[in-house]
Design a protein around this motif. Structure first.
Motif, mmCIF file in Angstrom:
data_model
loop_
_atom_site.group_PDB
_atom_site.id
_atom_site.type_symbol
_atom_site.label_atom_id
_atom_site.label_comp_id
_atom_site.label_asym_id
_atom_site.label_seq_id
_atom_site.Cartn_x
_atom_site.Cartn_y
_atom_site.Cartn_z
ATOM 1 N N TYR A 39 -3.484 8.510 -3.262
ATOM 2 C CA TYR A 39 -4.223 7.491 -2.639
ATOM 3 C C TYR A 39 -5.836 7.328 -3.259
ATOM 4 O O TYR A 39 -6.262 6.267 -3.570
ATOM 5 C CB TYR A 39 -4.114 7.547 -1.199
ATOM 6 N N LEU A 40 -6.373 8.520 -3.197
ATOM 7 C CA LEU A 40 -7.719 8.640 -3.761
ATOM 8 C C LEU A 40 -7.827 8.240 -5.310
ATOM 9 O O LEU A 40 -8.558 7.324 -5.702
ATOM 10 C CB LEU A 40 -8.268 10.086 -3.618
ATOM 11 N N MET B 231 0.874 -1.433 -0.089
ATOM 12 C CA MET B 231 0.052 -0.239 -0.024
ATOM 13 C C MET B 231 0.977 1.357 -0.151
ATOM 14 O O MET B 231 0.433 2.327 0.213
ATOM 15 C CB MET B 231 -0.872 0.267 1.278
ATOM 16 N N LYS B 232 2.152 1.229 -0.139
ATOM 17 C CA LYS B 232 3.049 2.313 -0.439
ATOM 18 C C LYS B 232 3.003 3.240 -1.623
ATOM 19 O O LYS B 232 2.706 2.631 -2.768
ATOM 20 C CB LYS B 232 4.275 1.878 -0.171
ATOM 21 N N LEU B 233 3.584 4.325 -1.638
ATOM 22 C CA LEU B 233 3.393 5.301 -2.581
ATOM 23 C C LEU B 233 4.660 5.688 -3.229
ATOM 24 O O LEU B 233 5.458 5.443 -4.240
ATOM 25 C CB LEU B 233 2.501 6.479 -2.271
ATOM 26 N N ILE C 74 -4.432 4.526 4.388
ATOM 27 C CA ILE C 74 -4.794 3.598 3.462
ATOM 28 C C ILE C 74 -6.259 3.206 3.091
ATOM 29 O O ILE C 74 -6.690 2.791 2.126
ATOM 30 C CB ILE C 74 -4.324 1.974 3.611
ATOM 31 N N GLU C 75 -7.177 3.799 4.074
ATOM 32 C CA GLU C 75 -8.439 3.781 3.762
ATOM 33 C C GLU C 75 -8.781 4.533 2.456
ATOM 34 O O GLU C 75 -10.118 4.350 1.946
ATOM 35 C CB GLU C 75 -9.260 4.354 5.061
ATOM 36 N N LEU C 76 -8.043 5.641 2.419
ATOM 37 C CA LEU C 76 -8.508 6.326 1.081
ATOM 38 C C LEU C 76 -8.390 5.621 -0.014
ATOM 39 O O LEU C 76 -9.263 5.786 -0.836
ATOM 40 C CB LEU C 76 -7.324 7.536 1.002
ATOM 41 N N ALA C 77 -7.574 4.492 -0.052
ATOM 42 C CA ALA C 77 -7.675 3.597 -1.271
ATOM 43 C C ALA C 77 -8.716 2.533 -1.415
ATOM 44 O O ALA C 77 -8.835 1.628 -2.123
ATOM 45 C CB ALA C 77 -6.128 2.809 -1.550
ATOM 46 N N LEU C 78 -9.500 2.396 -0.113
ATOM 47 C CA LEU C 78 -10.236 1.399 0.207
ATOM 48 C C LEU C 78 -11.857 1.924 -0.102
ATOM 49 O O LEU C 78 -12.739 1.159 0.023
ATOM 50 C CB LEU C 78 -10.332 0.925 1.522
ATOM 51 N N ILE C 79 -11.917 3.131 -0.548
ATOM 52 C CA ILE C 79 -13.125 3.736 -0.599
ATOM 53 C C ILE C 79 -14.187 3.006 -1.687
ATOM 54 O O ILE C 79 -15.253 2.662 -1.304
ATOM 55 C CB ILE C 79 -13.132 5.276 -1.282
ATOM 56 N N ARG C 80 -13.491 2.649 -2.921
ATOM 57 C CA ARG C 80 -14.272 1.832 -3.928
ATOM 58 C C ARG C 80 -14.663 0.306 -3.353
ATOM 59 O O ARG C 80 -15.826 -0.054 -3.814
ATOM 60 C CB ARG C 80 -13.419 1.800 -5.053
#
Length: 360
Positions: free
Chosen positions: A313-314, A61-63, A205-211
């Motif tokens: 992340y989004l 989950m790293k950027l 990392i929840e920003l990447a879990l929105i979908r």
């Protein structure tokens, strides 16, 4: 303090509402899929889909390598292409985001003995991918449980107006802090207004879990803060001073916390402490004085970088095809190189990405 199985369950009983249940794999902490994914991402505890190498999203989950720049590390992106996003992972490993999961702590003395144990159980367990193995290596005398303490720190502070993160990118010469929390209340409110994440706080990392979990929640935040906090975690020893001072000396953080389950008091007056009391409850000791940085970096530039960091992340909620189409519609041309993508995301407003996610 060494955190063993008994302590593990006592900590969960004292601090969380998760149910502790008996399973085929033994006593376990029952978690919804979303919370379990976050737990695995932080601690490295692995889904029991494989007895030798249980899968964990930790590290995926790293950027970026460092703060203040936008050079991708292999993780969510790889060579400028979305690769390990939660949504892409969900297509290959649907179990990650379905049903309840069971966190099973297993004490072991050696990798060989652990492998033998897991191999023996593997063929006899139903729905084994729903079990997450929390390794507790007794020979390390507690040293392997630092990520668990990072998880506890994040879970505590995300309720007090912080976006929390572990193993954060900062700078090679300074190191990667084990934990950080950002009081970016305006950004959090903006995201919360879409109903995706609570304005009270959340894991980065929840920003990447929105979908994956669009049925989010919109909570009004009674803990508005603009502070940035940083922490260094240990379990087997108490040596944290030098590293934590390095982080504070950047001038980017308002408070620094030692994170240790049994430490009695902070090493310095300008340190805070995240520990556990006699009843295993998370205990917070705030710094008495403020640390004065000798060579501070720009807090304003760091805050701006964090705003962009959040946008990346989004944007990872999109697929590669959707991202290419988004770029084409916005720019009238195709993405040719990684720098095109980076420039595009930097130019976008946060709301534009949130609207795009909403349309998916």
């Amino acid at each position: 303090m060494e955190i063993y199985t008994k302590d593990f369950f006592n900590i969960f009983r004292a601090n969380f509402d998760f149910e502790i249940v008996e399973t085929e794999m033994g006593t376990a902490v029952k978690m919804p899929a979303r919370e379990a994914f976050i737990y695995s991402s932080i601690t490295g505890a692995g889904y029991f889909e494989n007895p030798i190498y249980p899968f964990t999203p930790k590290g995926l989950m790293k950027l970026f390598y460092n703060a203040f720049n936008y050079k991708f590390v292999s993780g969510i992106f790889d060579n400028g292409v979305l690769k390990n996003t939660p949504y892409i992972l969900s297509q290959a490993k649907r179990y990650l985001f379905e049903g309840d999961k069971y966190i099973v702590p297993i004490e072991f003395e050696s990798e060989e003995k652990l492998n033998d144990l897991l191999k023996a159980k593997f063929d006899h367990i139903k729905n084994r991918e729903n079990y997450i193995i929390q390794r507790i290596e007794t020979s390390k005398h507690g040293n392997g449980m630092e990520p668990f303490m990072e998880y506890l720190a994040g879970e505590y502070f995300r309720h007090f107006g912080f976006i929390v993160e572990n193993q954060i990118p900062l700078a090679h010469a300074i190191g990667s802090p084990d934990f950080a929390g950002y009081g970016l209340s305006e950004l959090m409110t903006k995201i919360s207004n879409y109903g995706y994440l609570p304005s009270t706080g959340f894991h980065m990392i929840e920003l990447a879990l929105i979908r994956n979990f669009k049925q989010g929640s919109k909570n009004e935040n009674s803990h508005v803060t603009h502070d940035f906090i940083v922490g260094e975690a240990k379990t087997g020893n108490l040596v944290m001073t030098k590293q934590l001072e390095k982080y504070l000396n950047t001038g980017l953080f308002d408070q620094g916390f030692e994170i240790h389950p049994a430490k009695a008091k902070p090493s310095k007056d300008y340190f805070g402490l995240i520990s556990l009391d006699a009843d295993f409850k998370i205990k917070i000791t705030l710094p008495v004085t403020k640390y004065t940085a000798e060579n501070p970096l720009s807090r304003e530039e760091y805050t701006a970088w964090l705003g962009n960091y959040i946008k990346f992340y989004l944007i990872s909620n999109l697929t590669n095809d959707e991202l290419k189409q988004f770029y084409l519609e916005s720019k009238g041309e195709e993405i040719n190189k990684e720098s095109d993508l980076v420039s595009f995301v930097l130019e976008l407003e946060t709301e534009a990405i949130l609207e795009k996610i909403k349309s998916l």
